[in-house]
Design a protein around this motif. Structure first.
Motif, PDB file in Angstrom:
ATOM      1  N   MET A 122       0.809  -1.167   0.022  1.00  0.00           N
ATOM      2  CA  MET A 122      -0.062  -0.124  -0.094  1.00  0.00           C
ATOM      3  C   MET A 122       0.765   1.111  -0.020  1.00  0.00           C
ATOM      4  O   MET A 122       0.320   2.405   0.312  1.00  0.00           O
ATOM      5  N   LEU A 169      -6.253   3.589  -1.900  1.00  0.00           N
ATOM      6  CA  LEU A 169      -5.389   4.635  -2.060  1.00  0.00           C
ATOM      7  C   LEU A 169      -6.013   5.393  -3.492  1.00  0.00           C
ATOM      8  O   LEU A 169      -6.436   4.976  -4.437  1.00  0.00           O
ATOM      9  N   PRO A 193     -10.102   9.088   4.018  1.00  0.00           N
ATOM     10  CA  PRO A 193      -8.862   9.356   3.516  1.00  0.00           C
ATOM     11  C   PRO A 193      -8.054  10.531   3.787  1.00  0.00           C
ATOM     12  O   PRO A 193      -8.487  11.738   3.912  1.00  0.00           O
ATOM     13  N   LEU A 248       3.712   8.639  -0.535  1.00  0.00           N
ATOM     14  CA  LEU A 248       4.088   7.152  -0.815  1.00  0.00           C
ATOM     15  C   LEU A 248       5.458   6.874  -0.485  1.00  0.00           C
ATOM     16  O   LEU A 248       6.488   7.717  -0.756  1.00  0.00           O
ATOM     17  N   ALA A 263      -0.802  10.029  -2.372  1.00  0.00           N
ATOM     18  CA  ALA A 263      -2.195   9.492  -2.566  1.00  0.00           C
ATOM     19  C   ALA A 263      -2.979   9.697  -1.515  1.00  0.00           C
ATOM     20  O   ALA A 263      -2.443  10.060  -0.294  1.00  0.00           O
ATOM     21  N   PHE A 301      -4.992   7.884   1.323  1.00  0.00           N
ATOM     22  CA  PHE A 301      -5.151   6.671   2.051  1.00  0.00           C
ATOM     23  C   PHE A 301      -6.263   6.520   2.954  1.00  0.00           C
ATOM     24  O   PHE A 301      -6.652   7.607   3.809  1.00  0.00           O
TER      25      PHE A 301
END
Lengths: 67, 172
Positions: A59, B17, B51, B56, B75, B77
Motif C-alpha cells: 500500500m 489509495l 482518506p 507514498l 495519494a 489513503f
C-alpha cells in the motif's frame, strides 16, 4: 536473560498493517524485516509482523527498499 | 456445500489509495462511490477512516488506456471495515478495483474488534529500542563455551608432561 515479547507486553493481539510507527521499529535501515533473534518477539507475532509489513509495503506505507 | 460457505458472514477490510490528482473537496465523492459498492452488496459497516493525503514510500505507476504510465508519489489513503457474506466478496473486490480514481486497493480478512492503534501507537513506541535488549545467545555459543572451560580447568601435572616428552623423544 530471556527477552519479553513486545506485543504480549502491550497486550496487542492483532498487528495492523496501518500501524506503521510500530512496524518501523522492527525493520533495519534498509527496510528489511529483522529476524526473530533480533526482535525477540513470539513466533506467532513474528508471523503476523511479516504479513503486516508486506501489506504496508504493497500500500506504499512502508518502502520495499529504503535508501 | 458451497452454498453454506457462501452465506457465511465474515469481517473484511478494504484499504484503498485514491490518486492525488483528485482535488481535496472531491475525495469524499470518490469515497462515497467505494462505500456504495460495499453497501449495495448487502454489507454492514463496522468502522472506517476517511482518506488523508499521504506521501507514498515509493513511486507507484499505473498504466493508462493509451498505454502510457502515470506516476504517483502521493495519494489519499483510507480504509473501510465491514461484514459481508463470503460469496459476495469477490464481486466487491473487483468492483472497487475498477473505480478510476482508486490507484490501489487491498482486501484483507480481519476481526470485528478494533486492531488499529492509530495515535496510541506513537505513545507505545516512545523510548522503545531493540538495541536496549540484547539478542538471544545462539545455541552454538553455549556449546562452544564449556569446551574452552574444560581446557583451562585441567592443568597438566609434571608427571604427565614428562610422559609426553618421553613419547616425543621415542618418536624422534
Amino acid at each position: 536473560m530471556k527477552k519479553q515479547c513486545y506485543f504480549s507486553q502491550h497486550n496487542i493481539k492483532f498487528i495492523d498493517y496501518k500501524d506503521t510507527e510500530i512496524l518501523k521499529k522492527f525493520l533495519n535501515p534498509h527496510g528489511r524485516i529483522l529476524s526473530r533473534k533480533r526482535t525477540g518477539i513470539a513466533a506467532k507475532y513474528q508471523r503476523q509482523l511479516a504479513t503486516a509489513v508486506k501489506r504496508a509495503r504493497f500500500m506504499g506505507l512502508l518502502p520495499f527498499v529504503a535508501s | 456445500m458451497n452454498d453454506i460457505h457462501d452465506d457465511r458472514l465474515a469481517v473484511y477490510e478494504i484499504g484503498y489509495l485514491i490518486i492525488s490528482s483528485v482535488p481535496e473537496e472531491q475525495v469524499s465523492v470518490e469515497v462515497e462511490k467505494v462505500k456504495k459498492i460495499i453497501t449495495d452488496a448487502g454489507s454492514s459497516m463496522i468502522a472506517d477512516e476517511s482518506p488523508h493525503r499521504e506521501r507514498l514510500a515509493y513511486t507507484m505507476r499505473r498504466k493508462t488506456v493509451s498505454g502510457s504510465y502515470e506516476k504517483y508519489d502521493e495519494a489519499y489513503f483510507g480504509w473501510i471495515k465491514f461484514e459481508l457474506a463470503s460469496g459476495k466478496i469477490e464481486s466487491v473486490k473487483d468492483a472497487v478495483a475498477l473505480v478510476p480514481s482508486v490507484l490501489r486497493m487491498l482486501l484483507i480478512s480481519t476481526v470485528e474488534e478494533n486492531t488499529y492503534l492509530g495515535k496510541r501507537a506513537a505513545d507505545m513506541v516512545v523510548g522503545f529500542s531493540l538495541k536496549d535488549t540484547p539478542a538471544k545467545e545462539s545455541p552454538a555459543k553455549n556449546i562452544a563455551a564449556p569446551i574452552i572451560e574444560k581446557k583451562a580447568a585441567a592443568p597438566a601435572t609434571i608427571e604427565e608432561m614428562d610422559k609426553s616428552i618421553d613419547e616425543m623423544v621415542k618418536e624422534v
